[in-house]
Design a protein around this motif. Structure first.
Motif, PDB file in Angstrom:
ATOM      1  N   SER A 174       0.854  -1.089  -0.071  1.00  0.00           N
ATOM      2  CA  SER A 174      -0.118  -0.012   0.116  1.00  0.00           C
ATOM      3  C   SER A 174       0.755   1.202  -0.189  1.00  0.00           C
ATOM      4  N   ASP A 176       0.498   3.853   1.747  1.00  0.00           N
ATOM      5  CA  ASP A 176       0.652   4.374   2.966  1.00  0.00           C
ATOM      6  C   ASP A 176       1.997   3.590   3.748  1.00  0.00           C
ATOM      7  N   ARG A 182       3.115  10.440   3.245  1.00  0.00           N
ATOM      8  CA  ARG A 182       2.580  11.195   4.318  1.00  0.00           C
ATOM      9  C   ARG A 182       2.015  12.417   3.557  1.00  0.00           C
ATOM     10  N   HIS A 219      -1.662  12.331  -5.905  1.00  0.00           N
ATOM     11  CA  HIS A 219      -1.695  11.591  -4.782  1.00  0.00           C
ATOM     12  C   HIS A 219      -2.259  12.282  -3.433  1.00  0.00           C
ATOM     13  N   PHE A 223      -5.506  11.426  -1.400  1.00  0.00           N
ATOM     14  CA  PHE A 223      -5.762  11.321   0.052  1.00  0.00           C
ATOM     15  C   PHE A 223      -6.829  11.996   0.610  1.00  0.00           C
ATOM     16  N   ASN A 227     -10.135   9.838   2.288  1.00  0.00           N
ATOM     17  CA  ASN A 227     -10.217   9.920   3.606  1.00  0.00           C
ATOM     18  C   ASN A 227     -11.274  11.001   4.208  1.00  0.00           C
TER      19      ASN A 227
END
Length: 345
Positions: A174, A176, A182, A219, A223, A227
């Motif tokens: 993944s 992550d 981050r 990205h 994100f 989320n």
């Protein structure tokens, strides 16, 4: 430089050139003997090769290519040395009082550059290192080198970052799991890459900057949406202090005069934002648009190429899928189209 030093360098380079032949020229039983010779030679010269001079790291870079996977046994010595050299370069730059207009006098830039060249060869050989938590400090310094005064360090850092993003795309793990994925780091990287466009660059370097920009912003946008972090206040409260500090630093770099104040305004008045676009990305595009008018023609082309590549990802539609509603088209459109309009005007 003494005659002895020149002879030893020539000997070391000659050994590197022919060490690959030594490893492959003998039948299997004898290859253990030949590897022992190579390893003994490395152990003897490893400390000298990682000194302040760039030649040693050039040699180790060649050794990575020649030895291939057998170089893995030496990573435990080489990688900590690379980390220390890179950190020394960062610390020296922060504390120097010299005139940085002459980049040749910047402390440790050459040592850091050749260390990064060697690191790039190591990463190309050992892909698992992109996920290695022991390298997080190295990735932090590479992020800082994107804003280094010396062009060589900026370029090699950008190239290594491109390799990192390629590894993310190609990995079965993944996203992550990768340290640089981050959100605060992605935003900081995008800001640093945008700042690189303030100075002229070659076509090849400009292409790498553009591709890295597209990756980091797309990205980051994914994100936020995935989320459900479009609400800035709740997103900010979910961050630890290190990530908050990173965002603050990035906003300060993006807009030294009003960046931090703007960020605090976003956090306190999150209800005032368009729910179809995250204000962090919107502000980034706005500032990039303003910087466009201070750029030369080549840098402008890079910005517009970035806009062309990022638009489908921000507008939520691709060639096989038309926009579902007006909000999809309107999202981020103003920030992307205004610079083009002003240039045409």
């Amino acid at each position: 430089m003494t005659l002895y030093s020149l002879l030893m360098r020539r000997l070391l380079l000659s050994f590197v050139e022919f060490s690959g032949e030594i490893l492959n020229a003998y039948p299997e039983p004898d290859r253990m003997w030949s590897r022992a010779i190579v390893n003994s030679f490395l152990l003897k010269h490893m400390g000298n090769a990682m000194n302040k001079e760039g030649t040693g790291k050039k040699v180790l870079g060649l050794l990575v290519e020649v030895m291939g996977m057998t170089f893995q046994n030496h990573l435990i010595r080489v990688l900590p040395a690379v980390r220390n050299i890179l950190q020394s370069a960062v610390n020296a730059l922060a504390s120097t009082q010299q005139d940085l207009s002459d980049v040749s006098v910047i402390p440790f830039w050459k040592e850091a550059y050749y260390s990064l060249v060697m690191l790039g060869k190591i990463l190309n050989q050992f892909h698992y290192l992109f996920l290695d938590r022991e390298l997080e400090a190295i990735w932090e310094t590479i992020c800082e080198f994107l804003l280094h005064p010396h062009l060589w360090l900026r370029n090699i850092s950008c190239q290594i970052l491109s390799s990192y993003f390629t590894a993310v795309d190609n990995s079965k793990a993944s996203a992550d799991a990768f340290y640089l994925m981050r959100p605060s780091i992605l935003f900081h990287l995008a800001v640093s890459l945008c700042c690189q466009l303030k100075v002229p660059s070659s076509d090849d370097a400009g292409k790498v900057i553009m591709q890295n920009l597209v990756f980091s912003i797309s990205h980051l946008h994914s994100f936020f949406e995935k989320n459900e972090h479009m609400d800035v206040s709740s997103f900010w409260s979910s961050l630890d202090s290190a990530e908050q500090d990173r965002f603050l630093k990035a906003f300060g770099i993006l807009d030294p005069r009003k960046g931090n104040r703007t960020l605090k305004l976003y956090i306190s008045d999150s209800d005032q934002h368009d729910k179809n676009q995250h204000p962090f990305i919107s502000y980034f595009l706005q500032r990039m648009g303003k910087l466009t008018f201070q750029m030369e023609a080549n840098q402008m082309k890079i910005v517009f190429a970035f806009h062309q590549s990022i638009s489908p990802k921000l507008f939520h539609f691709y060639k096989e899928s038309p926009p579902t509603n007006f909000d999809d088209v309107r999202s981020f459109a103003y920030q992307l189209l205004l610079p083009l309009y002003r240039v045409c005007e």
